[in-house]
Write an enzyme that holds these catalytic residues in place. Structure first.
Site, PDB file in Angstrom:
ATOM      1  N   TYR A 193     -27.819  -0.903  23.432  1.00  0.00           N
ATOM      2  CA  TYR A 193     -26.533  -1.601  23.285  1.00  0.00           C
ATOM      3  C   TYR A 193     -26.736  -3.013  22.737  1.00  0.00           C
ATOM      4  O   TYR A 193     -26.160  -3.381  21.717  1.00  0.00           O
ATOM      5  CB  TYR A 193     -25.803  -1.658  24.638  1.00  0.00           C
ATOM      6  CG  TYR A 193     -24.693  -2.706  24.679  1.00  0.00           C
ATOM      7  CD1 TYR A 193     -23.542  -2.541  23.917  1.00  0.00           C
ATOM      8  CD2 TYR A 193     -24.810  -3.866  25.462  1.00  0.00           C
ATOM      9  CE1 TYR A 193     -22.531  -3.513  23.926  1.00  0.00           C
ATOM     10  CE2 TYR A 193     -23.817  -4.830  25.480  1.00  0.00           C
ATOM     11  CZ  TYR A 193     -22.684  -4.643  24.713  1.00  0.00           C
ATOM     12  OH  TYR A 193     -21.699  -5.605  24.716  1.00  0.00           O
ATOM     13  N   LYS A 223      -9.930   3.571  17.944  1.00  0.00           N
ATOM     14  CA  LYS A 223     -10.220   5.012  17.811  1.00  0.00           C
ATOM     15  C   LYS A 223      -9.794   5.801  19.050  1.00  0.00           C
ATOM     16  O   LYS A 223      -9.739   7.018  19.019  1.00  0.00           O
ATOM     17  CB  LYS A 223     -11.732   5.171  17.590  1.00  0.00           C
ATOM     18  CG  LYS A 223     -12.185   6.568  17.292  1.00  0.00           C
ATOM     19  CD  LYS A 223     -13.715   6.617  17.175  1.00  0.00           C
ATOM     20  CE  LYS A 223     -14.162   8.043  16.935  1.00  0.00           C
ATOM     21  NZ  LYS A 223     -15.629   8.141  16.884  1.00  0.00           N
ATOM     22  N   ASN A 265     -25.898  -9.092  41.876  1.00  0.00           N
ATOM     23  CA  ASN A 265     -25.062  -7.889  41.998  1.00  0.00           C
ATOM     24  C   ASN A 265     -24.732  -7.578  43.454  1.00  0.00           C
ATOM     25  O   ASN A 265     -23.590  -7.260  43.794  1.00  0.00           O
ATOM     26  CB  ASN A 265     -25.776  -6.680  41.384  1.00  0.00           C
ATOM     27  CG  ASN A 265     -25.960  -6.837  39.884  1.00  0.00           C
ATOM     28  OD1 ASN A 265     -25.254  -7.618  39.247  1.00  0.00           O
ATOM     29  ND2 ASN A 265     -26.901  -6.104  39.315  1.00  0.00           N
ATOM     30  N   THR A 301     -22.023 -10.729  22.487  1.00  0.00           N
ATOM     31  CA  THR A 301     -22.376 -10.779  23.908  1.00  0.00           C
ATOM     32  C   THR A 301     -23.624 -11.640  24.140  1.00  0.00           C
ATOM     33  O   THR A 301     -24.474 -11.740  23.254  1.00  0.00           O
ATOM     34  CB  THR A 301     -22.648  -9.337  24.413  1.00  0.00           C
ATOM     35  OG1 THR A 301     -23.347  -9.388  25.652  1.00  0.00           O
ATOM     36  CG2 THR A 301     -23.531  -8.554  23.450  1.00  0.00           C
ATOM     37  N   ASP A 302     -23.726 -12.188  25.330  1.00  0.00           N
ATOM     38  CA  ASP A 302     -24.938 -12.950  25.676  1.00  0.00           C
ATOM     39  C   ASP A 302     -26.159 -12.039  25.772  1.00  0.00           C
ATOM     40  O   ASP A 302     -27.296 -12.516  25.800  1.00  0.00           O
ATOM     41  CB  ASP A 302     -24.746 -13.732  26.988  1.00  0.00           C
ATOM     42  CG  ASP A 302     -24.443 -12.857  28.200  1.00  0.00           C
ATOM     43  OD1 ASP A 302     -24.260 -11.629  28.036  1.00  0.00           O
ATOM     44  OD2 ASP A 302     -24.369 -13.396  29.316  1.00  0.00           O
ATOM     45  N   GLU A 303     -25.913 -10.713  25.820  1.00  0.00           N
ATOM     46  CA  GLU A 303     -27.046  -9.790  25.966  1.00  0.00           C
ATOM     47  C   GLU A 303     -27.952  -9.794  24.745  1.00  0.00           C
ATOM     48  O   GLU A 303     -29.078  -9.303  24.806  1.00  0.00           O
ATOM     49  CB  GLU A 303     -26.544  -8.379  26.291  1.00  0.00           C
ATOM     50  CG  GLU A 303     -25.759  -8.364  27.593  1.00  0.00           C
ATOM     51  CD  GLU A 303     -25.473  -6.981  28.162  1.00  0.00           C
ATOM     52  OE1 GLU A 303     -26.240  -6.049  27.912  1.00  0.00           O
ATOM     53  OE2 GLU A 303     -24.455  -6.860  28.861  1.00  0.00           O
ATOM     54  N   LYS A 318     -25.648  -4.763  19.074  1.00  0.00           N
ATOM     55  CA  LYS A 318     -24.785  -5.960  18.976  1.00  0.00           C
ATOM     56  C   LYS A 318     -25.519  -7.073  18.214  1.00  0.00           C
ATOM     57  O   LYS A 318     -24.916  -7.803  17.426  1.00  0.00           O
ATOM     58  CB  LYS A 318     -24.370  -6.454  20.363  1.00  0.00           C
ATOM     59  CG  LYS A 318     -23.459  -5.530  21.138  1.00  0.00           C
ATOM     60  CD  LYS A 318     -22.094  -5.332  20.506  1.00  0.00           C
ATOM     61  CE  LYS A 318     -21.209  -6.547  20.616  1.00  0.00           C
ATOM     62  NZ  LYS A 318     -19.841  -6.271  20.082  1.00  0.00           N
TER      63      LYS A 318
END
Ligand code: NAD
Ligand code: TYD
Length: 339
Positions: free
Chosen positions: A153, A34, A252, A125-127, A157
């Site tokens: 999100y 898109k 992080n 996703t692993d999320e 998924k």
């Protein structure tokens, strides 16, 4: 083989297209995208002239456009990368995530049912597994870990994954799903941690680390993810989920320090900012199933992958400078100015 790759103007999808056209020069690849804020046609410039490649601008939720493309191309395989992919944006405005990530997946699978397909592959996703506690380094996500999502999100998924498995059980659609950990590499949109920190450091801007920077992600070089998907669509079992990840867990804050060091920038650029709402603590994949069944192993070590990635951002300044100078500026100030 004819393969429709949705979302191929984004980060992982474009890397997948380059990988597949290089490895299987006689396969035909059609990219359906898109071109949202995250899709960039200039990314696909290197393959636009390839006679086995076609780009089609369309929304995966647009049933008419999707069916028309299936009628024209009669694909053997569909690999669905198209998605709204950024957790922070999903916290600001969930609706488009539900539309694209769930409804779009349903439309694509309806087209597969109507026109016939050898394989529909869902890039997940692993999320979808939620997060793991920091004080239990012995725990990993397996394919049997219950779905337990945190953000709009990851919930969208997960809903899509359930729908994919329902189409397998109910309609016998030949599906597969991969659930990968965090990717990094070339063409990664600069709203995500690694490219954002590289771009900001190069511009001597503050490096906004959420909370204390102690959250852990399991980083995989994007080409290793592309190789895993290629293996799954060719050799993976129908109706199965495969976790993809390379046991490369990092905090992080340590990633940001590595980027500062590699670019010769001072760590004083690091700024701790308000934490993300519902921030997942730790992701960690157990890739035993894909390793044992399909022989997949990650090939790029983090030290090598991050070096290549940083070099790519140095060599391709115009690609990301164009992005960070456009509507991204508005997004950035909305998300970070008062954080
Ligand atoms: P991205 O945001 O870089 O790219 C998404 C692409 O999808 C863009 O080109 C965009 O234009 C396109 N798109 C969005 N909505 C669309 C729609 N309605 N119709 C057609 N095209 C549309 O995302 P990414 O990081 O490349 O992720 C690709 C897939 O991999 C996603 O499904 C994501 O959930 C999954 N994933 C990403 C990671 C990661 O670390 N980035 C890890 C695991 C899984
Ligand atoms: P991100 O790249 O958005 O991926 P995900 O949330 O899907 O794992 O973020 C990776 C990690 O980096 C996550 O723990 C949030 C953190 N982060 C920051 O600390 N600062 C930032 O500016 C961004 C974008 C992310």
């Amino acid at each position: 083989m004819t393969i429709i790759v949705t979302g191929g103007a984004g980060f992982i999808g474009s890397n997948f297209i380059f990988y597949m056209l290089g490895k299987y020069p006689s396969d035909r690849i059609i990219c359906l995208d898109k071109l949202t804020y995250a899709g960039n046609l200039s990314t696909l410039a290197p393959v636009m002239e390839n006679k086995n490649f076609r780009f089609v601008k369309a929304d995966i939720c647009d049933r008419e456009a999707v069916y028309k493309l299936f009628e024209e191309e009669k694909p053997d395989v569909v690999v669905n990368f198209a998605a709204e992919s950024h957790v922070d944006r999903s916290i600001e405005d969930p609706e488009v995530f539900l539309r694209t990530n769930i409804m779009g997946t349903a439309v694509l699978m309806d087209a597969c049912r109507k026109y016939g397909i050898i394989r529909y592959h869902q890039v997940s996703t692993d999320e979808v597994y939620g997060d793991l506690p920091l004080d239990r380094p012995d725990l990993f996500f397996t394919e049997e870990t219950p779905i337990h999502t945190s953000s709009p999100y990851s919930s969208s998924k997960a809903a899509a994954d359930l729908l994919v498995l329902a189409y397998y059980r109910t309609y016998n659609l030949p599906v597969s799903i991969s659930r990968c950990s965090n990717n990094y590499g070339p063409y990664h949109f600069p709203e995500k941690l690694i490219p954002l920190m590289i771009a900001n450091a190069l511009n001597d801007k503050p490096l906004p680390v959420y909370g204390e920077g102690l959250n852990v992600r399991d980083w995989l070089y994007v080409e290793d993810h592309c190789k895993a998907i290629d293996l799954i669509i060719r050799k993976g079992r129908v109706g199965e989920v495969y976790n993809v990840g390379g046991h490369n867990e990092m905090r992080n804050i340590d990633i940001v320090k590595i980027i500062c060091k590699a670019l010769g920038k001072s760590e004083s650029l690091i700024t701790f900012v308000k934490d993300r709402k519902g921030h997942d603590m730790r992701y960690a994949i157990d890739p035993t199933k894909i390793s044992e069944e399909l022989g997949w192993l990650p090939e790029t070590k983090f030290e090598e992958g991050i070096k290549k990635t940083i070099q790519w951002y140095l060599d391709n300044r115009s690609w990301w400078e164009e992005i960070v100078s456009g509507e991204y500026k508005e997004y950035y100030s909305k998300m970070y100015d008062k954080r």
